[in-house]
Design a protein around this motif. Structure first.
Motif, PDB file in Angstrom:
ATOM      1  N   GLU A   1       0.829  -1.195   0.000  1.00 37.01           N
ATOM      2  CA  GLU A   1       0.000   0.000   0.000  1.00 37.01           C
ATOM      3  C   GLU A   1       0.878   1.265   0.000  1.00 37.01           C
ATOM      4  OE1 GLU A   1      -2.430  -0.487   3.398  1.00 37.01           O
ATOM      5  OE2 GLU A   1      -3.868  -1.846   2.408  1.00 37.01           O
ATOM      6  N   LYS A   2       1.977   1.217   0.765  1.00 41.58           N
ATOM      7  CA  LYS A   2       2.895   2.357   0.778  1.00 41.58           C
ATOM      8  C   LYS A   2       3.534   2.554  -0.598  1.00 41.58           C
ATOM      9  CE  LYS A   2       6.932   4.190   3.178  1.00 41.58           C
ATOM     10  NZ  LYS A   2       7.958   3.950   4.254  1.00 41.58           N
ATOM     11  N   ALA A   3       3.930   1.470  -1.237  1.00 43.31           N
ATOM     12  CA  ALA A   3       4.528   1.570  -2.577  1.00 43.31           C
ATOM     13  C   ALA A   3       3.528   2.146  -3.565  1.00 43.31           C
ATOM     14  CB  ALA A   3       5.005   0.199  -3.028  1.00 43.31           C
ATOM     15  N   LEU A   4       2.268   1.776  -3.430  1.00 40.20           N
ATOM     16  CA  LEU A   4       1.250   2.313  -4.333  1.00 40.20           C
ATOM     17  C   LEU A   4       1.041   3.812  -4.095  1.00 40.20           C
ATOM     18  CD1 LEU A   4      -0.895   1.897  -6.491  1.00 40.20           C
ATOM     19  CD2 LEU A   4      -2.495   1.211  -4.673  1.00 40.20           C
ATOM     20  N   ARG A   5       1.052   4.238  -2.822  1.00 38.05           N
ATOM     21  CA  ARG A   5       0.888   5.663  -2.533  1.00 38.05           C
ATOM     22  C   ARG A   5       2.056   6.478  -3.097  1.00 38.05           C
ATOM     23  NH1 ARG A   5      -0.721   3.654   2.589  1.00 38.05           N
ATOM     24  NH2 ARG A   5       1.344   4.184   3.430  1.00 38.05           N
ATOM     25  N   LEU A   6       3.267   5.953  -2.937  1.00 34.74           N
ATOM     26  CA  LEU A   6       4.430   6.656  -3.485  1.00 34.74           C
ATOM     27  C   LEU A   6       4.388   6.735  -5.006  1.00 34.74           C
ATOM     28  CD1 LEU A   6       7.293   5.238  -1.211  1.00 34.74           C
ATOM     29  CD2 LEU A   6       6.276   7.527  -1.139  1.00 34.74           C
ATOM     30  N   ALA A   7       3.966   5.649  -5.643  1.00 37.97           N
ATOM     31  CA  ALA A   7       3.877   5.650  -7.104  1.00 37.97           C
ATOM     32  C   ALA A   7       2.836   6.659  -7.576  1.00 37.97           C
ATOM     33  CB  ALA A   7       3.535   4.250  -7.598  1.00 37.97           C
ATOM     34  N   LYS A   8       1.701   6.724  -6.874  1.00 37.65           N
ATOM     35  CA  LYS A   8       0.680   7.699  -7.251  1.00 37.65           C
ATOM     36  C   LYS A   8       1.162   9.131  -7.025  1.00 37.65           C
ATOM     37  CE  LYS A   8      -3.421   4.809  -6.540  1.00 37.65           C
ATOM     38  NZ  LYS A   8      -4.668   4.639  -5.747  1.00 37.65           N
ATOM     39  N   ALA A   9       1.928   9.344  -5.930  1.00 39.86           N
ATOM     40  CA  ALA A   9       2.450  10.688  -5.653  1.00 39.86           C
ATOM     41  C   ALA A   9       3.451  11.118  -6.735  1.00 39.86           C
ATOM     42  CB  ALA A   9       3.107  10.710  -4.278  1.00 39.86           C
ATOM     43  N   ARG A  10       4.304  10.164  -7.124  1.00 45.91           N
ATOM     44  CA  ARG A  10       5.250  10.502  -8.185  1.00 45.91           C
ATOM     45  C   ARG A  10       4.528  10.783  -9.495  1.00 45.91           C
ATOM     46  NH1 ARG A  10       8.714   6.751  -5.355  1.00 45.91           N
ATOM     47  NH2 ARG A  10       7.773   4.993  -6.449  1.00 45.91           N
ATOM     48  N   LEU A  11       3.485  10.027  -9.777  1.00 48.24           N
ATOM     49  CA  LEU A  11       2.717  10.279 -10.989  1.00 48.24           C
ATOM     50  C   LEU A  11       2.049  11.647 -10.942  1.00 48.24           C
ATOM     51  CD1 LEU A  11       1.464   9.410 -13.663  1.00 48.24           C
ATOM     52  CD2 LEU A  11      -0.341   8.244 -12.341  1.00 48.24           C
ATOM     53  N   GLU A  12       1.509  11.998  -9.806  1.00 49.55           N
ATOM     54  CA  GLU A  12       0.857  13.303  -9.670  1.00 49.55           C
ATOM     55  C   GLU A  12       1.880  14.438  -9.839  1.00 49.55           C
ATOM     56  OE1 GLU A  12      -1.911  15.715  -6.398  1.00 49.55           O
ATOM     57  OE2 GLU A  12      -1.207  13.674  -6.010  1.00 49.55           O
ATOM     58  N   HIS A  13       3.082  14.259  -9.270  1.00 52.41           N
ATOM     59  CA  HIS A  13       4.124  15.278  -9.391  1.00 52.41           C
ATOM     60  C   HIS A  13       4.556  15.450 -10.853  1.00 52.41           C
ATOM     61  CE1 HIS A  13       7.663  17.664  -8.408  1.00 52.41           C
ATOM     62  NE2 HIS A  13       8.410  16.812  -9.108  1.00 52.41           N
ATOM     63  N   ALA A  14       4.720  14.366 -11.561  1.00 56.35           N
ATOM     64  CA  ALA A  14       5.134  14.442 -12.971  1.00 56.35           C
ATOM     65  C   ALA A  14       4.050  15.114 -13.810  1.00 56.35           C
ATOM     66  CB  ALA A  14       5.432  13.048 -13.493  1.00 56.35           C
ATOM     67  N   GLU A  15       2.781  14.794 -13.522  1.00 53.43           N
ATOM     68  CA  GLU A  15       1.681  15.417 -14.271  1.00 53.43           C
ATOM     69  C   GLU A  15       1.618  16.924 -14.005  1.00 53.43           C
ATOM     70  OE1 GLU A  15      -1.392  11.597 -14.499  1.00 53.43           O
ATOM     71  OE2 GLU A  15      -1.618  13.124 -12.939  1.00 53.43           O
ATOM     72  N   GLU A  16       1.886  17.325 -12.749  1.00 51.15           N
ATOM     73  CA  GLU A  16       1.908  18.755 -12.443  1.00 51.15           C
ATOM     74  C   GLU A  16       3.036  19.462 -13.195  1.00 51.15           C
ATOM     75  OE1 GLU A  16       2.237  19.038  -8.265  1.00 51.15           O
ATOM     76  OE2 GLU A  16       0.126  18.502  -7.860  1.00 51.15           O
ATOM     77  N   LYS A  17       4.190  18.801 -13.303  1.00 55.17           N
ATOM     78  CA  LYS A  17       5.303  19.396 -14.036  1.00 55.17           C
ATOM     79  C   LYS A  17       4.969  19.560 -15.523  1.00 55.17           C
ATOM     80  CE  LYS A  17       8.356  19.953 -10.805  1.00 55.17           C
ATOM     81  NZ  LYS A  17       8.868  21.302 -10.449  1.00 55.17           N
ATOM     82  N   VAL A  18       4.285  18.609 -16.077  1.00 56.45           N
ATOM     83  CA  VAL A  18       3.883  18.706 -17.482  1.00 56.45           C
ATOM     84  C   VAL A  18       2.966  19.915 -17.677  1.00 56.45           C
ATOM     85  CG1 VAL A  18       2.556  17.612 -19.317  1.00 56.45           C
ATOM     86  CG2 VAL A  18       4.214  16.275 -18.014  1.00 56.45           C
ATOM     87  N   VAL A  19       2.033  20.087 -16.772  1.00 56.50           N
ATOM     88  CA  VAL A  19       1.118  21.231 -16.864  1.00 56.50           C
ATOM     89  C   VAL A  19       1.882  22.545 -16.730  1.00 56.50           C
ATOM     90  CG1 VAL A  19      -0.840  22.362 -15.762  1.00 56.50           C
ATOM     91  CG2 VAL A  19      -0.847  19.881 -16.052  1.00 56.50           C
ATOM     92  N   THR A  20       2.822  22.594 -15.787  1.00 53.48           N
ATOM     93  CA  THR A  20       3.595  23.826 -15.571  1.00 53.48           C
ATOM     94  C   THR A  20       4.438  24.179 -16.791  1.00 53.48           C
ATOM     95  OG1 THR A  20       3.685  23.368 -13.194  1.00 53.48           O
ATOM     96  CG2 THR A  20       5.288  24.925 -14.083  1.00 53.48           C
ATOM     97  N   VAL A  21       5.117  23.179 -17.352  1.00 58.79           N
ATOM     98  CA  VAL A  21       5.969  23.443 -18.512  1.00 58.79           C
ATOM     99  C   VAL A  21       5.127  23.893 -19.694  1.00 58.79           C
ATOM    100  CG1 VAL A  21       7.573  22.413 -20.157  1.00 58.79           C
ATOM    101  CG2 VAL A  21       7.793  21.894 -17.729  1.00 58.79           C
ATOM    102  N   ARG A  22       3.996  23.260 -19.905  1.00 51.43           N
ATOM    103  CA  ARG A  22       3.126  23.679 -21.011  1.00 51.43           C
ATOM    104  C   ARG A  22       2.631  25.102 -20.800  1.00 51.43           C
ATOM    105  NH1 ARG A  22      -0.455  18.142 -21.925  1.00 51.43           N
ATOM    106  NH2 ARG A  22       1.055  17.110 -23.320  1.00 51.43           N
ATOM    107  N   ARG A  23       2.354  25.455 -19.554  1.00 53.97           N
ATOM    108  CA  ARG A  23       1.902  26.827 -19.290  1.00 53.97           C
ATOM    109  C   ARG A  23       3.013  27.830 -19.609  1.00 53.97           C
ATOM    110  NH1 ARG A  23       0.278  26.008 -14.554  1.00 53.97           N
ATOM    111  NH2 ARG A  23       2.085  26.744 -13.370  1.00 53.97           N
ATOM    112  N   TRP A  24       4.256  27.518 -19.251  1.00 49.25           N
ATOM    113  CA  TRP A  24       5.357  28.412 -19.559  1.00 49.25           C
ATOM    114  C   TRP A  24       5.637  28.470 -21.056  1.00 49.25           C
ATOM    115  CZ3 TRP A  24       7.386  32.209 -17.054  1.00 49.25           C
ATOM    116  CH2 TRP A  24       7.319  32.253 -15.665  1.00 49.25           C
TER     117      TRP A  24
END
Length: 219
Positions: free
Chosen positions: A87-110
């Motif tokens: 369960e901890k590994a799944l939470r970390l994987a989801k957090a990393r996925l969320e962080h990467a998706e936020e970076k994609v949005v930020t870069v596209r905005r810039w």
């Protein structure tokens, strides 16, 4: 309209300074354009990087979910095993996925904002500056070249503006020659005294000794 030009060399130095200013400004503008291009390239590279990270994180989330599902099967005694690690590994994987998706949005905005920011803060001013560099400043340098040529030609016609000739000692030599031709003091009286003395010319023929009386030796 007259111009009070005191030094042609100062005008030539001004022309050289304008030329150096043009060259330095050209290099500066090229450097700014290069940095803007690098910013675009960096943002595009970051977008590709985070998009790859999103794909990797999605695969990691799928693996973590599969491991958690397999772990939830009850044991032979009917008890569910401990799934804390999965369960901890799944939470970390989801957090990393969320962080990467936020970076994609930020870069596209810039990537969308950067062209507008460049246009507002740089493009307008740089366009006017480039127009000056490409037309106004070359025309000014050409006109200044003509003025320098005209001033040098005028200075060549005006002896009071022209530089001193290299052969200045010539009059001094003439004075020396005149002084050599002028007899020193007392030479006139000496010449007068010498003129009073009769000039004696020696005969070019050798003297003949006469041994006989006068008239001997004549036939």
């Amino acid at each position: 309209m007259s111009a009070d030009v005191r030094s042609i060399a100062a005008v030539i130095d001004w022309h050289a300074a304008l030329t150096n200013y043009r060259d330095g400004l050209d290099e500066a503008m090229a450097g700014v354009d290069l940095e803007i291009r690098r910013a675009y390239d960096w943002l595009e590279e970051q977008l590709k990087r985070w998009q790859r990270a999103v794909r990797d994180c999605e695969e990691e989330v799928v693996r973590a979910k599969a491991e958690l599902s397999q772990r939830k099967f009850p044991n032979w005694d009917g008890r569910e095993p401990d799934c804390t690690v999965q369960e901890k590994a799944l939470r970390l994987a989801k957090a990393r996925l969320e962080h990467a998706e936020e970076k994609v949005v930020t870069v596209r905005r810039w990537l969308g904002r950067l062209p507008k920011m460049v246009d507002e803060t740089f493009t307008g001013s740089s366009r006017r500056l480039k127009s000056m560099l490409e037309s106004d400043l070359p025309n000014a340098l050409t006109a200044l070249n003509r003025r320098i040529a005209a001033l040098e030609s005028y200075a060549g016609l005006r002896t009071d503006y022209a530089p001193a000739p290299a052969a200045l000692p010539a009059p001094a030599a003439a004075e020396t020659k005149g002084a050599a031709d002028t007899p020193p003091a007392g030479a006139e009286s000496a010449g007068a005294d010498s003129a009073a003395v009769p000039e004696v010319h020696s005969s070019p023929l050798p003297s003949v000794a006469r041994t006989g009386p006068v008239g001997e030796g004549r036939s």
